[in-house]
Write an enzyme that holds these catalytic residues in place. Structure first.
Site, short mmCIF file in Angstrom:
data_model
loop_
_atom_site.label_atom_id
_atom_site.label_comp_id
_atom_site.label_asym_id
_atom_site.label_seq_id
_atom_site.Cartn_x
_atom_site.Cartn_y
_atom_site.Cartn_z
N SER A 70 0.88 -1.05 0.21
CA SER A 70 -0.22 -0.04 -0.14
C SER A 70 0.82 1.28 -0.06
O SER A 70 1.69 1.53 -0.85
CB SER A 70 -1.03 -0.08 1.32
OG SER A 70 -2.14 0.83 1.12
N ASP B 56 -10.30 -4.52 -5.11
CA ASP B 56 -9.22 -3.05 -4.23
C ASP B 56 -9.53 -2.03 -4.99
O ASP B 56 -9.29 -1.76 -6.26
CB ASP B 56 -7.84 -3.73 -4.35
CG ASP B 56 -6.86 -2.60 -3.50
OD1 ASP B 56 -7.20 -1.66 -3.11
OD2 ASP B 56 -5.85 -2.95 -3.38
N HIS C 299 -7.22 -5.69 -0.82
CA HIS C 299 -6.47 -4.94 -0.13
C HIS C 299 -5.89 -5.54 1.23
O HIS C 299 -7.03 -6.12 1.90
CB HIS C 299 -6.72 -3.59 -0.24
CG HIS C 299 -5.64 -2.32 0.21
ND1 HIS C 299 -5.13 -2.01 -0.83
CD2 HIS C 299 -5.22 -2.16 1.35
CE1 HIS C 299 -4.11 -1.21 -0.36
NE2 HIS C 299 -4.11 -1.32 0.95
#
Length: 319
Positions: A164, A261, A291
């Protein structure tokens, strides 16, 4: 593909918590509570990470005189070996996340014994807004170079990695090495990018399609971005790597995305942009997953295979 059955039950439980008022998304919480709630999810998603790992605290000096805490992970049997290094930056939108929240991830990356894993606790927004996290990432590379011999690390076989927002920091290091080599102490040989944030300036279809119900919500992304920096910061390539010049070939990239995601489309766009700039790219899409899948080793059986494939690739790249 539909949502992975191992993940589906967890998502249903999370949705039930929202409907009954027992839980709320991060963006609806006070900052301190959001951080503590994010930490607690690690105990749910991966409660029993590998234990046969030596974990050593380290200190990483920064340009402004601060000292970052860090952890060095390695398989206990490799303590005397000089190993290539994965420099790993945790996710959390630059606002939440910590060494503890991603302890299981670092343990799993170190489990094969092929790499040592160095994880810096870079400073978080809003207390430390953009570009502090970027500076901390660059300074972590300098600290690695300075401490490599002492820590039994090979500084010339460096893999930058993260998930991320942490993957964004890793990507920025790889871009810096290609475009501004004087600004970074070591040149990475590879980059492992798991569901990176690559463009804060543009809303794409996946932001709408997977806006809620899949752990990371689009409103939470905006909450992160508002804490991290202003409009000018979002447009800076160090926050939005798709805004960088990507024509110079970088270290080979392994880009691993989750099907469900909001960041999916920008991840694909980034992989394509790297390939157009002649950076060797391996793009994988984890079908049925959302995610944050790296932290799901305790609830999704196939996560072990995700680590295996990524590490096999990294071993080959670091030879």
């Amino acid at each position: 593909m539909s949502v992975h059955p191992d993940l589906s039950a967890f998502l249903e439980l999370a949705e039930f918590g929202r409907l009954t008022g027992k839980s709320q998304p991060l963006h609806a919480l006070p900052l301190a509570q959001g951080r503590s709630d994010f930490e607690r999810t690690s105990q749910i998603l991966d409660p029993n990470p590998p234990g046969d790992i030596e974990v050593r605290p380290v200190q990483l000096p920064t340009r402004d005189g601060a000292m970052l805490q860090g952890r060095l992970y390695r398989l206990a049997s490799t303590a005397a070996q000089v190993l290539p290094t994965i420099l790993y930056f945790h996710g959390g939108g630059y606002v939440v996340g910590s060494l503890d929240s991603h302890d299981s991830v670092c343990r799993r990356l170190a489990l094969s014994g092929e790499f040592a894993v160095l994880a810096p606790a870079y400073r978080l927004a809003p207390e430390y807004p953009f570009p502090t996290a970027v500076h901390d990432a660059l300074d972590s590379v300098s600290a690695l170079q300075a401490q490599a011999e002492h820590l039994h690390l090979d500084p010339h076989r460096l893999v930058v990695a993260g998930d991320s927002a942490g993957a964004t920091l890793a990507a920025v290091l790889a871009i810096t090495a290609a475009n501004h080599p004087a600004d970074i102490a070591l040149t990475p040989v590879a980059q492992l990018l798991f569901y990176p944030v690559t463009d804060m300036t543009t809303e794409r279809a996946s932001h709408r399609t997977y806006a809620e119900g899949y752990l990371l919500e689009s409103e939470t992304l905006e909450w992160f971005y508002q804490h991290y920096g202003d409009t000018a910061a979002r447009q800076d390539w160090r926050a939005s790597p798709l805004q960088a010049s990507l024509v110079e070939a970088q270290a080979p990239a392994y880009v691993s995305l989750a099907e469900y995601d909001p960041l999916f489309d920008e991840g694909v766009a980034y992989a394509e942009a790297l390939a157009q700039g002649e950076t060797p790219v391996t793009l994988t899409v984890e079908r049925g997953l959302s995610h944050d899948f790296l932290r799901m080793g305790g609830i999704v059986a196939s996560v072990d295979d995700i680590y295996r494939r990524a590490l096999d690739w990294a071993v080959a790249a670091a030879r």
